[in-house]
Scaffold this motif. Structure first.
Motif, short mmCIF file in Angstrom:
data_model
loop_
_atom_site.label_atom_id
_atom_site.label_comp_id
_atom_site.label_asym_id
_atom_site.label_seq_id
_atom_site.Cartn_x
_atom_site.Cartn_y
_atom_site.Cartn_z
N VAL A 1 0.84 -1.20 0.00
CA VAL A 1 0.00 0.00 0.00
C VAL A 1 0.88 1.25 0.00
CG1 VAL A 1 -1.59 1.36 1.41
CG2 VAL A 1 -2.01 -1.08 1.08
N PHE A 2 1.94 1.22 0.80
CA PHE A 2 2.84 2.36 0.86
C PHE A 2 3.50 2.63 -0.50
CE2 PHE A 2 7.02 4.24 1.52
CZ PHE A 2 6.71 5.34 2.30
N ALA A 3 3.99 1.56 -1.13
CA ALA A 3 4.66 1.73 -2.42
C ALA A 3 3.70 2.24 -3.49
CB ALA A 3 5.29 0.40 -2.86
N PHE A 4 2.50 1.66 -3.53
CA PHE A 4 1.51 2.10 -4.52
C PHE A 4 1.12 3.55 -4.27
CE2 PHE A 4 -0.50 -1.83 -6.64
CZ PHE A 4 0.68 -2.54 -6.59
N ALA A 5 0.87 3.91 -3.01
CA ALA A 5 0.48 5.28 -2.70
C ALA A 5 1.59 6.25 -3.09
CB ALA A 5 0.15 5.41 -1.21
N ALA B 1 -2.86 9.07 -4.70
CA ALA B 1 -2.27 8.05 -3.83
C ALA B 1 -3.34 7.06 -3.38
CB ALA B 1 -1.60 8.71 -2.62
N GLY B 2 -4.49 7.58 -2.97
CA GLY B 2 -5.57 6.70 -2.52
C GLY B 2 -6.07 5.80 -3.63
N VAL B 3 -6.27 6.39 -4.81
CA VAL B 3 -6.77 5.62 -5.95
C VAL B 3 -5.77 4.50 -6.31
CG1 VAL B 3 -6.97 5.81 -8.46
CG2 VAL B 3 -8.29 7.33 -6.97
N THR B 4 -4.48 4.84 -6.32
CA THR B 4 -3.48 3.85 -6.73
C THR B 4 -3.38 2.71 -5.72
OG1 THR B 4 -2.23 5.71 -7.63
CG2 THR B 4 -1.10 3.58 -7.52
N ALA B 5 -3.37 3.07 -4.43
CA ALA B 5 -3.14 2.06 -3.41
C ALA B 5 -4.39 1.23 -3.14
CB ALA B 5 -2.69 2.74 -2.11
N LEU B 6 -5.57 1.84 -3.27
CA LEU B 6 -6.78 1.17 -2.82
C LEU B 6 -7.75 0.84 -3.94
CD1 LEU B 6 -7.35 3.55 0.24
CD2 LEU B 6 -6.11 1.37 0.22
N GLY B 7 -7.56 1.44 -5.12
CA GLY B 7 -8.53 1.28 -6.21
C GLY B 7 -8.75 -0.16 -6.63
N GLY B 8 -7.66 -0.91 -6.80
CA GLY B 8 -7.81 -2.30 -7.24
C GLY B 8 -8.56 -3.13 -6.22
N THR C 1 -12.61 -0.09 6.06
CA THR C 1 -12.79 -0.64 7.40
C THR C 1 -11.47 -0.81 8.15
OG1 THR C 1 -12.72 -2.90 6.51
CG2 THR C 1 -14.89 -1.88 6.74
N GLU C 2 -10.36 -0.99 7.42
CA GLU C 2 -9.07 -1.18 8.09
C GLU C 2 -8.36 0.17 8.18
OE1 GLU C 2 -7.50 -4.49 8.40
OE2 GLU C 2 -9.12 -5.65 7.50
N PRO C 3 -8.09 0.64 9.41
CA PRO C 3 -7.48 1.97 9.56
C PRO C 3 -6.16 2.11 8.80
CG PRO C 3 -8.22 1.11 11.68
CD PRO C 3 -8.38 -0.01 10.70
N GLY C 4 -5.39 1.02 8.71
CA GLY C 4 -4.11 1.09 8.03
C GLY C 4 -4.23 1.57 6.59
N TYR C 5 -5.36 1.26 5.96
CA TYR C 5 -5.54 1.65 4.57
C TYR C 5 -5.80 3.15 4.40
CZ TYR C 5 -5.68 -3.30 3.34
OH TYR C 5 -5.36 -4.62 3.14
N VAL C 6 -6.10 3.83 5.50
CA VAL C 6 -6.22 5.29 5.44
C VAL C 6 -4.90 5.93 5.89
CG1 VAL C 6 -7.40 7.32 6.36
CG2 VAL C 6 -8.70 5.26 5.84
N VAL C 7 -4.31 5.37 6.95
CA VAL C 7 -3.13 5.98 7.55
C VAL C 7 -1.92 5.87 6.63
CG1 VAL C 7 -1.52 5.83 9.48
CG2 VAL C 7 -3.98 5.60 9.89
N VAL D 1 11.20 -1.84 -5.85
CA VAL D 1 11.24 -3.13 -5.14
C VAL D 1 10.01 -3.28 -4.25
CG1 VAL D 1 12.49 -4.51 -3.44
CG2 VAL D 1 13.75 -3.32 -5.25
N LEU D 2 9.68 -2.19 -3.51
CA LEU D 2 8.50 -2.25 -2.67
C LEU D 2 7.24 -2.45 -3.51
CD1 LEU D 2 9.19 0.58 -0.05
CD2 LEU D 2 9.78 -1.84 0.05
N ASP D 3 7.22 -1.81 -4.67
CA ASP D 3 6.08 -1.96 -5.57
C ASP D 3 5.93 -3.42 -6.00
OD1 ASP D 3 4.18 -0.24 -7.54
OD2 ASP D 3 5.03 -1.96 -8.61
N ALA D 4 7.06 -4.09 -6.23
CA ALA D 4 7.00 -5.51 -6.62
C ALA D 4 6.47 -6.36 -5.48
CB ALA D 4 8.39 -5.98 -7.06
N VAL D 5 6.77 -5.97 -4.24
CA VAL D 5 6.17 -6.66 -3.09
C VAL D 5 4.65 -6.50 -3.14
CG1 VAL D 5 5.93 -6.68 -0.58
CG2 VAL D 5 8.19 -6.37 -1.61
#
Lengths: 217, 217, 217
Positions: free
Chosen positions: A16-20, A41-48, A65-71, A96-100
């Motif tokens: 999520v961090f890498a995508f954002a 950032a939100g669209v990239t990390a959470l859109g899929g 619902t998961e706070p981590g996805y906002v923070v 590399v993080l993105d590949a994770v």
């Protein structure tokens, strides 16, 4: 979700961090403001994942619902906001993080789809949607041709499909959930990095351009 | 929805009208036909609310159950079709109505999300999505960079977030529903108009352009 | 769905094939790779139906439960991949198959919406969304102004609305389901082909361009 051991949950937030971050960097490049950075950032990390959850009927989606996805996306945006030149220079680390994230999103997406009763082929499709959907939305909102679809981009959807397929097969063979997910994720991760390193690309239709004459002679 | 007194319901349709008009005007500017005007008007006026309702599981979305949500955009399109030059000249009036919609959509969106069990932060996010989602979709379909994300646009998402936050706080404090919504809406409305008047903008990351040398020296 | 006799089911897959082919051809034209062809084909063929199913709460959407909706687009992509020049030369045939899809998607979409309890006007809207939604998504992802919204395109949404309206009226009159759908589909199909043949277009707002002076004098 029960397949995600604590280690996988941490890797999920890494993804999520890498995508954002990639969304926030595109926003900076397109001269968007802080709001634009947050939205991309939100669209990239959470859109899929949101599309996947709507399709399988898991509402509200985990993103809400998961706070981590906002923070985590908010932190990624703030870091990019105050130090985006530094973040851009860390391009290789973000890759590399993105590949994770690519590996984990495709595996987690496919397994969640199976758990909601979808067939194996559809689960693989949804795994890939989870992994590449956010990036496509990011580029569409930013007004760029989606990187993952272009012929000059290294394999991205293919390692995602590979990881999702392995995860679905392992699930069918009733392998240990945690190990199955970890191995499938690792394969997707490694294949993605190899693709970047050796410039592996997906095939494309051979095309004779209009006006070149050859086609018309 | 129970928080919407008749007055707020009228303001809601005022907002739908203003959003639909802005969609229809963009369609005229992009040389779309009447179909394009209807699609862009509908997407702008209803897109944010549809996304919100899908996320919270309120299906079918209100856009497909309340007749006003079909009739009002159609009227806005017809008016714009027969008299779009007049409508464009009324730009300032449309801007004020749009600010009404901005305030009301963010407040109603946040309160509806709370009523469906989402957390306070997520409710604020969904309030903002309700208010700015339609405009983003409008610009994406029209092939323009979304106005609300660009650094040269006056604050739009920020007053929406402010109004949604006030509404969520008021709900937690168990204030009177109607008054709580009205005050939050009014704050969003006023801040938006002040932002337009005084050209308040969101901050953006300072960016050194490639090739300027300074960054690379 | 019960309204679909075996004949209509075959026509449905014919429409999916035509829509997927149009998506794959746009991908080739935009220099996308095989992944891009698959994504655009899937979005074009299935996007409208997925949106419809999410709105009416029919999850997972049919696109993720009926195997034909995965197999047929994949076949269309493979054919286009190996022989896209041939496929482009068959443009007229694809246009006819596309008109089949247009008629069937709008009729099936409207009837499915009715079956899920939506009102008649909303059912017509969703029928049109089913028929034109995929093409709009295709063009948005490909970075082109949506063909169906442009003033230089022949009627597309109008025959869809006509077919959907006839289907809804027939349903209200309790006509035989199969015949009702077939007649409505046929009308949409014929009107679409007539529109292409005679260059029928939707009206657009008369527009005086800025700088032409006439408007400002």
């Amino acid at each position: 979700m029960s397949a995600l051991t604590p280690v996988l949950q941490v890797l999920d937030l890494v993804g999520v961090f890498a995508f954002a971050t990639s969304g926030a960097l595109v926003a900076v490049r397109r001269d968007f403001d802080l709001v634009g950075m947050l939205v991309l950032a939100g669209v990239t990390a959470l859109g899929g994942g949101i599309v996947r959850d709507l399709v399988i009927g898991a509402v509200p989606p985990a993103a809400f619902t998961e706070p981590g996805y906002v923070v985590v996306p908010a932190v990624a945006v703030l870091l990019t906001f105050v130090a985006h030149r530094l973040v851009e220079r860390l391009g290789r680390a973000v890759l590399v993080l993105d590949a994770v994230g690519l590996g984990l999103f495709s595996v987690a997406g496919a397994l969640k789809a199976l758990a909601h009763g979808l067939g194996p082929v559809q689960a693989v499709v949804l795994g890939v949607v989870t992994a590449i959907g956010g990036g496509i939305l990011r580029d569409v909102v930013a007004g760029e041709p989606p990187a993952v679809l272009r012929r000059d981009s290294e394999l991205y959807a293919v390692p995602a499909a590979l990881a999702a397929t392995l995860a679905v097969i392992g699930d069918r063979l009733q392998l240990d959930e945690g190990w199955n997910a970890a191995v499938a994720l690792a394969v997707g991760f490694v294949v993605r990095l190899l693709a970047v390193r050796f410039h592996w690309r997906a095939p494309r239709a051979r095309r004779v351009r209009h006006g070149q004459g050859r086609d018309r002679a």
